[in-house]
Design a protein around this motif. Structure first.
Motif: not given
Length: 193
Positions: A1-4, A137-139, A141-144, A190-193
């Protein structure tokens, strides 16, 4: 789960240098690679020498000294922006310098041209040059997610710049969000485009 609870840093927030320096452990050391770029860039662009002038790539230097030099470099190189933004911009140069060093080339050769493979090396990269520890950690394809600990050199701005500086190396764009835990502990998203 990604913290918000991650957010864009407030580049206009005041910076209490005395408080920061008071909390840095007396024995905290980082490698000279952290300072080589800013020191040379200040000399090249302003003609001024800051700090000792020369720093050995993998020689240990006190973190307190580094904090003062990074702050001075930010003021001299980026006088028209808020100080936190200037520190962020100084941080952007660290990853390219590390990656071009012999040790960095060997380490990041394992990742090839893949940012997700490189992220798995974050802990080793920090261990090469600093007292800072990090894990990533890689969450998807757009979030690290990156947990950064024992980072005394303006983690809420300098560390953001470091990771922003890494993105173009892997032909990526995106943004870096922050969750501050303490003066020396942050989490980055890191939020990748």
């Amino acid at each position: 789960m990604v913290p918000t609870d991650f957010a864009e840093p407030d580049w206009n927030a005041p910076l209490d240098l005395e408080e920061r320096l008071a909390h840095v452990p007396a024995d905290a050391m980082n490698k000279g690679i952290v300072l080589m770029g800013p020191v040379h860039e200040v000399k090249e662009k302003t003609g001024k020498q800051i700090g000792r002038g020369e720093y050995g790539l993998f020689t240990d230097y006190p973190v307190k000294e580094m904090i003062e030099i990074i702050l001075e470099a930010a003021r001299l190189l980026h006088p028209d922006v808020p100080i936190r933004e200037g520190i962020r911009r100084v941080g952007r140069g660290l990853f390219p310098r590390l990656r071009s060093s012999a040790a960095g080339r060997m380490l990041f050769a394992l990742a090839g041209n893949n940012i997700f493979s490189a992220v798995r090396l974050v802990g080793r990269a920090h261990a090469l040059g600093s007292c800072t520890r990090a894990s990533a950690s890689v969450v998807d394809e757009h979030t690290i997610l990156v947990e950064v600990r024992n980072a005394w050199i303006f983690p809420e701005s300098y560390q953001v710049g470091i990771y922003e500086g890494a993105l173009p190396t892997y032909n990526k764009t995106g943004r870096v969000l922050v969750r501050t835990r303490s003066l020396s502990e942050i989490d980055l998203k890191l939020v990748l485009d």
